[in-house]
Write a protein that holds these residues in place. Structure first.
Motif, mmCIF file in Angstrom:
data_model
loop_
_atom_site.group_PDB
_atom_site.id
_atom_site.type_symbol
_atom_site.label_atom_id
_atom_site.label_comp_id
_atom_site.label_asym_id
_atom_site.label_seq_id
_atom_site.Cartn_x
_atom_site.Cartn_y
_atom_site.Cartn_z
ATOM 1 N N ILE A 1 42.580 14.868 38.948
ATOM 2 C CA ILE A 1 43.608 15.866 38.620
ATOM 3 C C ILE A 1 43.034 17.281 38.603
ATOM 4 N N ARG A 2 41.738 17.411 38.957
ATOM 5 C CA ARG A 2 41.099 18.721 38.837
ATOM 6 C C ARG A 2 41.727 19.755 39.772
ATOM 7 N N ARG A 3 42.109 19.304 40.979
ATOM 8 C CA ARG A 3 42.588 20.270 41.957
ATOM 9 C C ARG A 3 43.830 21.030 41.491
ATOM 10 N N PHE A 4 44.588 20.422 40.581
ATOM 11 C CA PHE A 4 45.786 21.121 40.086
ATOM 12 C C PHE A 4 45.400 22.277 39.172
ATOM 13 N N GLY A 5 44.302 22.096 38.435
ATOM 14 C CA GLY A 5 43.780 23.211 37.657
ATOM 15 C C GLY A 5 43.259 24.310 38.570
ATOM 16 N N GLU A 6 42.567 23.884 39.639
ATOM 17 C CA GLU A 6 42.039 24.865 40.590
ATOM 18 C C GLU A 6 43.174 25.613 41.291
ATOM 19 N N ALA A 7 44.273 24.881 41.530
ATOM 20 C CA ALA A 7 45.428 25.528 42.178
ATOM 21 C C ALA A 7 46.000 26.621 41.299
ATOM 22 N N MET A 8 46.016 26.376 39.991
ATOM 23 C CA MET A 8 46.515 27.404 39.078
ATOM 24 C C MET A 8 45.586 28.617 39.103
ATOM 25 N N ALA A 9 44.278 28.342 39.191
ATOM 26 C CA ALA A 9 43.311 29.439 39.247
ATOM 27 C C ALA A 9 43.454 30.250 40.534
ATOM 28 N N ALA A 10 44.080 29.663 41.556
ATOM 29 C CA ALA A 10 44.284 30.393 42.814
ATOM 30 C C ALA A 10 45.199 31.593 42.622
ATOM 31 N N PHE A 11 45.862 31.660 41.473
ATOM 32 C CA PHE A 11 46.739 32.796 41.192
ATOM 33 C C PHE A 11 45.949 33.983 40.633
ATOM 34 N N LEU A 12 44.685 33.762 40.268
ATOM 35 C CA LEU A 12 43.896 34.831 39.637
ATOM 36 C C LEU A 12 43.830 36.126 40.454
ATOM 37 N N PRO A 13 43.571 36.053 41.784
ATOM 38 C CA PRO A 13 43.540 37.311 42.539
ATOM 39 C C PRO A 13 44.848 38.101 42.437
ATOM 40 N N VAL A 14 45.973 37.383 42.355
ATOM 41 C CA VAL A 14 47.263 38.075 42.224
ATOM 42 C C VAL A 14 47.357 38.767 40.876
ATOM 43 N N THR A 15 46.841 38.115 39.829
ATOM 44 C CA THR A 15 46.885 38.771 38.519
ATOM 45 C C THR A 15 46.023 40.027 38.523
ATOM 46 N N ALA A 16 44.951 40.009 39.332
ATOM 47 C CA ALA A 16 44.107 41.204 39.410
ATOM 48 C C ALA A 16 44.890 42.370 40.005
ATOM 49 N N VAL A 17 45.702 42.084 41.023
ATOM 50 C CA VAL A 17 46.557 43.136 41.601
ATOM 51 C C VAL A 17 47.607 43.555 40.575
ATOM 52 N N ALA A 18 48.164 42.550 39.872
ATOM 53 C CA ALA A 18 49.218 42.840 38.894
ATOM 54 C C ALA A 18 48.686 43.702 37.758
ATOM 55 N N VAL A 19 47.442 43.453 37.345
ATOM 56 C CA VAL A 19 46.911 44.241 36.232
ATOM 57 C C VAL A 19 46.634 45.669 36.696
ATOM 58 N N LEU A 20 46.321 45.812 37.983
ATOM 59 C CA LEU A 20 46.097 47.144 38.530
ATOM 60 C C LEU A 20 47.382 47.969 38.439
ATOM 61 N N ALA A 21 48.507 47.344 38.816
ATOM 62 C CA ALA A 21 49.800 48.022 38.707
ATOM 63 C C ALA A 21 50.085 48.400 37.268
ATOM 64 N N LEU A 22 49.764 47.473 36.372
ATOM 65 C CA LEU A 22 50.003 47.724 34.953
ATOM 66 C C LEU A 22 49.146 48.883 34.459
ATOM 67 N N MET A 23 47.872 48.888 34.869
ATOM 68 C CA MET A 23 46.946 49.905 34.386
ATOM 69 C C MET A 23 47.317 51.283 34.919
ATOM 70 N N VAL A 24 47.751 51.336 36.182
ATOM 71 C CA VAL A 24 48.025 52.634 36.795
ATOM 72 C C VAL A 24 49.387 53.169 36.349
ATOM 73 N N LEU A 25 50.398 52.302 36.376
ATOM 74 C CA LEU A 25 51.760 52.796 36.166
ATOM 75 C C LEU A 25 52.346 52.462 34.798
ATOM 76 N N GLY A 26 51.925 51.351 34.218
ATOM 77 C CA GLY A 26 52.649 50.820 33.073
ATOM 78 C C GLY A 26 52.139 51.201 31.699
ATOM 79 N N VAL A 27 50.800 51.380 31.573
ATOM 80 C CA VAL A 27 50.234 51.448 30.226
ATOM 81 C C VAL A 27 50.789 52.590 29.380
ATOM 82 N N ASP A 28 51.165 53.700 30.011
ATOM 83 C CA ASP A 28 51.645 54.825 29.210
ATOM 84 C C ASP A 28 53.011 54.563 28.584
ATOM 85 N N HIS A 29 53.709 53.557 29.118
ATOM 86 C CA HIS A 29 54.980 53.185 28.503
ATOM 87 C C HIS A 29 54.794 52.174 27.385
#
Lengths: 192, 398
Positions: free
Chosen positions: B80-108
């Motif tokens: 069942i390990r690969r399903f955990g790894e599949a969830m981790a495959a979303f990590l690069p997207v969260t890195a982009v998402a946090v960038l948007a948050l840091m640049v545009l969102g944090v002041d709100h």
């Protein structure tokens, strides 16, 4: 006239008689292979034998299914006694802190649930755990003092199936050939 | 059944229907976010943060699950390990998402980023060495750097093993797993402090990171169970995964339901007992009006209901039952995130309607797209792992 020592001897004897394990006579097969014994247990069950037991130095995967042992009722004891402990803890903290000896602590109401949750929680655990252990002892007929042993190596590297004589489908010859067929290294009359 | 006679399960069949559903969800989420952003940027970013943290939690939870199992050389988890790894495959997207948050969102979101506010607040001035824009950036970049690096090592090596069949690879992953787990404890705690606790900069709670971790593991197990049940129902995991694996995952789900409640209560009780203004400031809005109902609802919905629903043995071995409880817990995790974040937006009223739900669904579309993309490209079971026979013959007695 009986001397006082004789009386003492009688008392000790009767107490001992209560706790000393009484063995049943029967037939035992002994294995050194834990896989073979699971097959043998399933076949013993297929003969219609109900009262038999398997002795192993460690838990065997699949032995419950092979022997047809139903699930223990101990989880129900744990659950019900856990709920009872929870109810008792709730009642007891309320009675001590709000009824019998009300004291204002830190400006909080007499009966302040958050402060009592740890006590209620501990009561739940205590009741559930002690009653589970108690039920397990009762169910296994423990403590057993000096029980008869089939083979001292059963606590080390051997496995055994024991069938008592009083089982309605007991047949020593059939069982002996069945055990041998399934790779038992030894079959003997035993007490357990 | 011997593992030699087992057919490789293959990859996930990601159909056009799947992709359409994910695309529709993503579109709805993006549209709702943009519309809210124009009308009410503060609300939009609070909704964004809620969903972002929710899915970051799932992604890093999947990585954490694979790491702890590598670390202890666990045999049962291999299939069942690969399903955990599949969830981790979303990590690069969260890195982009946090960038948007840091640049545009944090002041709100964070009042301590406003020099005007800090100038009139001695407590915030006192916290400036930690709560300042530069250090916030450094920490965020550092945390995501660490997570992405270990995600690449742990998942990448496991995928490499699929091709090379190098059984020694599993042992080589022990060291990075241990390092990751240690760093994870620090980084995940601090990131939850930075993004969630710092919404109310006067407040502090030393147990807060553990609270977020409890919800993380609980929701990670819930999502993994749902994924596994999906593939089991399709028959793709026959011979690899059975109800014994579900039983163990169900026990994890149960254990972390209790753990979350234990931590949540520990945090509440100490603050309630001490009754200090800088600590009660967090629970004050949450114990009034609608927020009070939500607080009580979480106790009931995230602890009491799943506790009793998961207590019997059969409950953890039944696919249908476990799925219902898992969906319930995933919904409750959203309410928990909302409860942590939204009182910062509106202390008086529970703001939870179309924008929040649509942004959440949009993130679901994005998350599922990347998870299924990973499972569509890779074998859904790491069949070359040397310990797979232990997992195939996994048997749970209790």
């Amino acid at each position: 006239m009986a001397s006082p020592l004789d009386t003492l001897d009688k008392i000790v004897g009767s107490v001992e008689g209560l706790v000393r394990a009484k063995g049943k006579k029967g037939i035992a097969g002994i294995w050194t292979d834990d896989h073979a014994i699971i097959g043998a247990a399933a076949q013993t069950k297929a003969l219609g034998i109900k009262k038999f037991d398997t002795i192993s130095p460690f838990p065997l995967h699949g032995i419950d299914e092979a022997m047809g042992i139903p699930r223990s009722f101990i989880p129900w004891v744990t659950f019900i006694m856990g709920l009872a402990g929870c109810a008792f803890g709730t009642w007891f903290t309320w009675w001590t802190s709000a009824v019998n000896w009300p004291i204002i602590i830190a400006g909080k109401p007499h009966w302040s649930l958050p402060a009592f949750v740890p006590i209620i929680f501990e009561c739940t655990i205590l009741f559930a755990a002690l009653s589970s252990v108690g039920a397990m002892f009762a169910l296994n007929g423990l403590p057993k003092i000096d029980p008869p042993t089939i083979d001292p190596d059963l606590t080390c590297h051997k496995f055994a199936i024991f069938v008592p004589e009083d089982d309605p489908n007991y047949d020593a010859d059939k069982l002996e050939s069945l055990f041998k067929e399934h790779g038992a290294i030894e079959v003997k009359k035993a007490e357990f | 059944m011997s593992e030699k006679t087992l057919q490789p399960p293959g990859t996930m069949n990601v159909t056009a229907k799947h992709k359409t559903i994910f695309a529709v969800l993503m579109f709805l989420g993006a549209a709702a976010f943009v519309v809210t952003l124009i009308n009410n940027p503060e609300r939009a970013w609070h909704g964004y943060l809620t969903s972002f943290f929710y899915f970051l939690t799932l992604a890093i939870g999947g990585l954490f699950f694979t790491a702890i199992n590598h670390m202890v050389k666990s045999g049962w988890h291999v299939t069942i390990r690969r399903f955990g790894e599949a969830m981790a495959a979303f990590l690069p997207v969260t890195a982009v998402a946090v960038l948007a948050l840091m640049v545009l969102g944090v002041d709100h979101l964070y009042s301590w980023l406003d020099p005007e506010v800090v100038a009139h607040d001695p407590l915030l001035q006192h916290k400036t060495p930690y709560l300042n824009r530069g250090f916030f950036w450094i920490r965020t970049v550092g945390f995501f750097g660490i997570w992405l690096y270990f995600g690449k090592v742990l998942v990448g090596k496991s995928l490499e093993q699929d091709k090379t069949g190098d059984e020694g690879m599993s042992d080589k992953l022990i060291k990075p797993s241990v390092i990751f787990v240690l760093l994870f404890a620090l980084t995940y705690s601090l990131f939850s402090v930075d993004t969630l606790m710092a919404l109310e900069p006067h407040w502090f709670s030393t147990i807060f990171g553990v609270y977020c971790f409890g919800g993380m593991f609980q929701s990670t197990m819930a999502f993994m169970i749902l994924t596994i049940v999906y593939f089991m129902n399709r028959g793709q995991l026959k011979g690899y995964v059975n109800e014994n694996h579900l039983h163990d995952l169900g026990k994890y789900l149960f254990a972390f339901t209790v753990f979350w409640a234990y931590i949540a209560f520990s945090q509440y009780m100490l603050i309630w007992y001490a009754n200090l203004p800088e600590e009660t400031i967090f629970f004050e809005p949450r114990s009034k009006g609608g927020w009070m109902w939500m607080s009580l609802g979480l106790v009931l919905g995230k602890f009491i209901i799943p506790f009793f629903a998961l207590l019997p043995q059969w409950a953890k071995r039944s696919k249908a039952h476990l799925s219902v409880v898992s969906i319930w817990i995933l919904i409750m995790q959203f309410f928990d995130m909302h409860w942590l974040i939204y009182p910062n937006y509106d202390e008086e009223h529970v703001v939870l309607s179309v924008p929040e739900v649509l942004i959440f669904l949009g993130f679901w579309g994005l998350f599922l797209f990347f998870v299924t993309r990973f499972l569509g490209k890779n074998e859904i079971v790491p069949i070359k792992d040397g310990r797979i026979h232990e997992s195939v013959h996994h048997h749970v007695v209790y």
